[in-house]
Design an enzyme around this catalytic site. Structure first.
Site, PDB file in Angstrom:
ATOM      1  N   ASP A   2       0.812  -1.218   0.000  1.00  0.00           N
ATOM      2  CA  ASP A   2       0.000   0.000   0.000  1.00  0.00           C
ATOM      3  C   ASP A   2       0.840   1.260   0.000  1.00  0.00           C
ATOM      4  OD1 ASP A   2      -2.712  -0.372  -0.159  1.00  0.00           O
ATOM      5  OD2 ASP A   2      -2.862  -1.067   1.908  1.00  0.00           O
ATOM      6  N   ASN A  50      -9.792  -4.403  -6.501  1.00  0.00           N
ATOM      7  CA  ASN A  50      -9.049  -3.404  -7.287  1.00  0.00           C
ATOM      8  C   ASN A  50      -9.601  -3.200  -8.698  1.00  0.00           C
ATOM      9  OD1 ASN A  50      -5.834  -4.174  -5.768  1.00  0.00           O
ATOM     10  ND2 ASN A  50      -7.203  -2.461  -5.357  1.00  0.00           N
TER      11      ASN A  50
HETATM   12  C1  FPP Z   1      -1.718  -0.410  -3.504  1.00  0.00           C
HETATM   13  O1  FPP Z   1      -1.327   0.953  -3.428  1.00  0.00           O
HETATM   14  C2  FPP Z   1      -1.010  -1.026  -4.599  1.00  0.00           C
HETATM   15  C3  FPP Z   1      -1.616  -1.690  -5.640  1.00  0.00           C
HETATM   16  C4  FPP Z   1      -3.068  -1.858  -5.750  1.00  0.00           C
HETATM   17  C5  FPP Z   1      -0.830  -2.246  -6.731  1.00  0.00           C
HETATM   18  C6  FPP Z   1       0.492  -2.819  -6.345  1.00  0.00           C
HETATM   19  C7  FPP Z   1       1.297  -3.005  -7.560  1.00  0.00           C
HETATM   20  C8  FPP Z   1       2.617  -2.821  -7.667  1.00  0.00           C
HETATM   21  C9  FPP Z   1       3.505  -2.505  -6.565  1.00  0.00           C
HETATM   22  C10 FPP Z   1       3.321  -2.924  -8.986  1.00  0.00           C
HETATM   23  C11 FPP Z   1       2.899  -4.045  -9.875  1.00  0.00           C
HETATM   24  C12 FPP Z   1       3.071  -5.365  -9.278  1.00  0.00           C
HETATM   25  C13 FPP Z   1       4.112  -6.158  -9.514  1.00  0.00           C
HETATM   26  C14 FPP Z   1       4.195  -7.459  -8.856  1.00  0.00           C
HETATM   27  C15 FPP Z   1       5.190  -5.742 -10.415  1.00  0.00           C
HETATM   28  P1  FPP Z   1      -2.402   2.070  -3.686  1.00  0.00           P
HETATM   29  O2  FPP Z   1      -2.435   2.374  -5.145  1.00  0.00           O
HETATM   30  O3  FPP Z   1      -3.685   1.635  -3.091  1.00  0.00           O
HETATM   31  O4  FPP Z   1      -1.803   3.306  -2.945  1.00  0.00           O
HETATM   32  P2  FPP Z   1      -2.583   4.267  -1.960  1.00  0.00           P
HETATM   33  O5  FPP Z   1      -2.974   3.425  -0.775  1.00  0.00           O
HETATM   34  O6  FPP Z   1      -1.569   5.295  -1.602  1.00  0.00           O
HETATM   35  O7  FPP Z   1      -3.740   4.830  -2.733  1.00  0.00           O
END
Ligand code: FPP
Length: 225
Positions: A2, A50
């Protein structure tokens, strides 16, 4: 993982760039976990919830996943890391499914560490499916039969669950497997997490007394009659 979005917002750049930075953190953390002797590392990359994000963000995340798999393929093979998917990749774009199939196949023999990517994953749906599988197999309901019907069949239970980004909840992640996990919540946003932050979480884990229902005195082998 996150905090990618907030990391980007703080820099006044697009959320997608936060995910790009997050993918770099993934590489660093996978390498460090392998060095530390972690047996199984599971990353929550994309939840069933998501899909409700803007289509453009979902598309960029899937493209990023494909790129990540292409660039990390050799590292995973060279380091004996087996890639597995938790969830139903069937809903992912074809390119992502193909890339996952290819890398899972070519790393299957890896014995140094298993890297689980939770993709289109939700723990409640996994549990419902596992229960249906137990019924279909005409097996009795036991912990062992449910364990064997989960995406994580043949894997040990979760010892340590780390959540970055400051929120303190499980968000439908490995609810069964993490029944006795030690929980560590850190404020660090995922792109700022790295080898040192993982070391700190492992050190915190090492400090915890895992009693599994017993008393501290029992664990220390003291006579408690
Ligand atoms: C949550 O942060 C993150 C995700 C939903 C996606 C995670 C993906 C990656 C790190 C990159 C792709 C994956 C791989 C394995 C290469 P958020 O977007 O919810 O952030 P926030 O909580 O600040 O809104």
């Amino acid at each position: 993982m996150d905090g990618n979005g907030r990391w980007a917002e703080a820099r006044q750049i697009r959320r997608e760039e936060g995910h790009e930075a997050g993918a770099k953190t993934v590489s660093e953390v996978v390498t460090r976990a392998r060095q530390c002797g972690v047996e199984v590392l599971t990353l929550y990359a994309f939840s069933t919830e998501n899909w409700s994000r803007p289509l453009s963000e979902v598309t960029r995340l899937m493209e990023l996943l494909v790129r990540f798999l292409k660039t990390e393929r050799k590292t995973l093979i060279d380091n004996g890391i087996a890639l597995r998917v938790l969830g139903h990749p069937g809903r992912l774009p074809r390119a992502a499914q193909r890339a996952l199939d290819a890398v899972c196949g070519v790393t299957e023999a890896g014995r140094e560490m298993t890297l689980n990517l939770a993709l289109n994953y939700g723990s409640k749906a996994e549990l419902l499916q596992a229960m249906q599988t137990v019924v279909d197999r005409a097996e009795p309901f036991t912990e062992a039969t449910i364990d064997a019907a989960l995406f994580t069949a043949d894997q040990p239970p979760v010892d340590l669950l780390i959540r970055t980004g400051g929120d303190q909840r499980l968000s439908n992640f490995l609810l069964w497997q993490a029944a006795y996990a030690e929980l560590v919540f850190v404020d660090t946003l995922w792109p700022d997490f790295g080898a040192q932050a993982l070391d700190e979480c492992l050190a915190e884990f090492a400090q915890r007394e895992r009693r599994f229902g017993r008393t501290g005195a029992q664990l220390r082998g003291e006579n408690t009659q």
